[in-house]
Design a protein around this motif. Structure first.
Motif, PDB file in Angstrom:
ATOM      1  N   ALA A 180       0.847  -1.187   0.000  1.00  0.00           N
ATOM      2  CA  ALA A 180       0.000   0.000   0.000  1.00  0.00           C
ATOM      3  C   ALA A 180       0.882   1.237   0.000  1.00  0.00           C
ATOM      4  O   ALA A 180       2.097   1.151   0.213  1.00  0.00           O
ATOM      5  N   VAL A 181       0.252   2.366  -0.233  1.00  0.00           N
ATOM      6  CA  VAL A 181       0.895   3.641   0.046  1.00  0.00           C
ATOM      7  C   VAL A 181       0.581   3.992   1.495  1.00  0.00           C
ATOM      8  O   VAL A 181      -0.581   3.932   1.912  1.00  0.00           O
ATOM      9  N   TYR A 182       1.607   4.330   2.236  1.00  0.00           N
ATOM     10  CA  TYR A 182       1.460   4.655   3.654  1.00  0.00           C
ATOM     11  C   TYR A 182       1.601   6.169   3.846  1.00  0.00           C
ATOM     12  O   TYR A 182       2.562   6.781   3.361  1.00  0.00           O
ATOM     13  N   TYR A 183       0.641   6.730   4.542  1.00  0.00           N
ATOM     14  CA  TYR A 183       0.599   8.169   4.792  1.00  0.00           C
ATOM     15  C   TYR A 183       0.707   8.442   6.287  1.00  0.00           C
ATOM     16  O   TYR A 183       0.045   7.776   7.089  1.00  0.00           O
ATOM     17  N   CYS A 184       1.517   9.420   6.638  1.00  0.00           N
ATOM     18  CA  CYS A 184       1.519   9.862   8.028  1.00  0.00           C
ATOM     19  C   CYS A 184       0.522  11.009   8.175  1.00  0.00           C
ATOM     20  O   CYS A 184       0.205  11.707   7.206  1.00  0.00           O
ATOM     21  N   ASN A 185       0.061  11.166   9.391  1.00  0.00           N
ATOM     22  CA  ASN A 185      -0.981  12.148   9.693  1.00  0.00           C
ATOM     23  C   ASN A 185      -0.743  12.667  11.108  1.00  0.00           C
ATOM     24  O   ASN A 185      -0.357  11.901  11.996  1.00  0.00           O
ATOM     25  N   ALA A 186      -0.971  13.951  11.299  1.00  0.00           N
ATOM     26  CA  ALA A 186      -0.728  14.506  12.628  1.00  0.00           C
ATOM     27  C   ALA A 186      -1.628  15.695  12.902  1.00  0.00           C
ATOM     28  O   ALA A 186      -1.956  16.463  11.982  1.00  0.00           O
ATOM     29  N   ASP A 187      -2.007  15.829  14.161  1.00  0.00           N
ATOM     30  CA  ASP A 187      -2.705  17.025  14.641  1.00  0.00           C
ATOM     31  C   ASP A 187      -1.651  17.950  15.232  1.00  0.00           C
ATOM     32  O   ASP A 187      -1.030  17.613  16.241  1.00  0.00           O
ATOM     33  N   VAL A 188      -1.462  19.087  14.590  1.00  0.00           N
ATOM     34  CA  VAL A 188      -0.367  19.988  14.961  1.00  0.00           C
ATOM     35  C   VAL A 188      -0.925  21.318  15.451  1.00  0.00           C
ATOM     36  O   VAL A 188      -1.788  21.924  14.796  1.00  0.00           O
ATOM     37  N   THR A 189      -0.427  21.753  16.597  1.00  0.00           N
ATOM     38  CA  THR A 189      -0.735  23.093  17.089  1.00  0.00           C
ATOM     39  C   THR A 189       0.413  24.015  16.698  1.00  0.00           C
ATOM     40  O   THR A 189       1.572  23.745  17.040  1.00  0.00           O
ATOM     41  N   THR A 190       0.095  25.065  15.971  1.00  0.00           N
ATOM     42  CA  THR A 190       1.115  26.010  15.525  1.00  0.00           C
ATOM     43  C   THR A 190       1.296  27.121  16.553  1.00  0.00           C
ATOM     44  O   THR A 190       0.559  27.205  17.545  1.00  0.00           O
ATOM     45  N   TRP A 191       2.284  27.970  16.317  1.00  0.00           N
ATOM     46  CA  TRP A 191       2.612  29.001  17.282  1.00  0.00           C
ATOM     47  C   TRP A 191       1.482  30.015  17.468  1.00  0.00           C
ATOM     48  O   TRP A 191       1.435  30.700  18.488  1.00  0.00           O
ATOM     49  N   ASP A 192       0.588  30.125  16.511  1.00  0.00           N
ATOM     50  CA  ASP A 192      -0.572  31.012  16.691  1.00  0.00           C
ATOM     51  C   ASP A 192      -1.727  30.292  17.363  1.00  0.00           C
ATOM     52  O   ASP A 192      -2.862  30.770  17.343  1.00  0.00           O
ATOM     53  N   ARG A 193      -1.417  29.088  17.903  1.00  0.00           N
ATOM     54  CA  ARG A 193      -2.347  28.310  18.718  1.00  0.00           C
ATOM     55  C   ARG A 193      -3.532  27.747  17.943  1.00  0.00           C
ATOM     56  O   ARG A 193      -4.565  27.439  18.515  1.00  0.00           O
ATOM     57  N   ARG A 194      -3.347  27.578  16.661  1.00  0.00           N
ATOM     58  CA  ARG A 194      -4.350  26.857  15.886  1.00  0.00           C
ATOM     59  C   ARG A 194      -3.932  25.392  15.790  1.00  0.00           C
ATOM     60  O   ARG A 194      -2.750  25.090  15.615  1.00  0.00           O
ATOM     61  N   THR A 195      -4.912  24.500  15.898  1.00  0.00           N
ATOM     62  CA  THR A 195      -4.642  23.064  15.758  1.00  0.00           C
ATOM     63  C   THR A 195      -5.305  22.574  14.483  1.00  0.00           C
ATOM     64  O   THR A 195      -6.530  22.649  14.335  1.00  0.00           O
ATOM     65  N   LEU A 196      -4.500  22.088  13.583  1.00  0.00           N
ATOM     66  CA  LEU A 196      -4.972  21.608  12.286  1.00  0.00           C
ATOM     67  C   LEU A 196      -4.436  20.210  12.029  1.00  0.00           C
ATOM     68  O   LEU A 196      -3.437  19.791  12.626  1.00  0.00           O
ATOM     69  N   ASN A 197      -5.091  19.503  11.139  1.00  0.00           N
ATOM     70  CA  ASN A 197      -4.682  18.159  10.760  1.00  0.00           C
ATOM     71  C   ASN A 197      -3.883  18.205   9.465  1.00  0.00           C
ATOM     72  O   ASN A 197      -4.300  18.868   8.501  1.00  0.00           O
ATOM     73  N   TYR A 198      -2.767  17.502   9.444  1.00  0.00           N
ATOM     74  CA  TYR A 198      -1.885  17.512   8.278  1.00  0.00           C
ATOM     75  C   TYR A 198      -1.599  16.093   7.799  1.00  0.00           C
ATOM     76  O   TYR A 198      -1.536  15.147   8.603  1.00  0.00           O
ATOM     77  N   TRP A 199      -1.364  15.981   6.492  1.00  0.00           N
ATOM     78  CA  TRP A 199      -0.996  14.711   5.866  1.00  0.00           C
ATOM     79  C   TRP A 199       0.394  14.811   5.254  1.00  0.00           C
ATOM     80  O   TRP A 199       0.755  15.844   4.683  1.00  0.00           O
TER      81      TRP A 199
END
Length: 119
Positions: free
Chosen positions: A90-109
């Protein structure tokens, strides 16, 4: 924020691979990190998850064979894949919930890395 995955390749059944995924950018903290797989013609599915506290969760299909871990100092998540089977291809993807310095939490692939298990 960017997630850069690496470590995929061709391996024989029964072999091992170690995937890595490094996060970079304006990172304050990284919360949940995970690996997903997408086999040809199938939907993307969760394979392994690791929380901020280090708790881990695995899909039944990989329990006992795959190990997820993280290095918080390096903003990196790993997937040790042992006793690989052709159905792990398969193709394997990493994924993370990241809080940035402006305190926003977004999901990234990440961009995905191909794992092929074949003799």
């Amino acid at each position: 924020v960017q997630l850069q995955a690496s470590g995929g390749g061709l391996v024989q059944p029964g072999g091992s691979l170690r995937l890595s995924c490094a996060a970079s950018g304006s990172i304050f903290s990284i919360n949940r990190m995970a690996w997903y797989q997408q086999a040809p013609g199938k939907q993307r599915e969760s394979v392994a998850v690791i929380t901020t506290g280090g708790s881990t969760y695995y899909a039944d299909s990989v329990k006992g064979r795959f190990t997820i871990s993280r290095d918080n100092a390096k903003n990196t998540v790993y997937l040790q894949m042992d006793t690989l089977k052709p159905e792990d291809t398969a193709v394997y993807y990493c994924n993370a919930d990241v809080t940035t310095w402006d305190r926003r939490t977004l999901n990234y692939w990440g961009q995905g890395t191909l794992v092929t298990v074949s003799s």
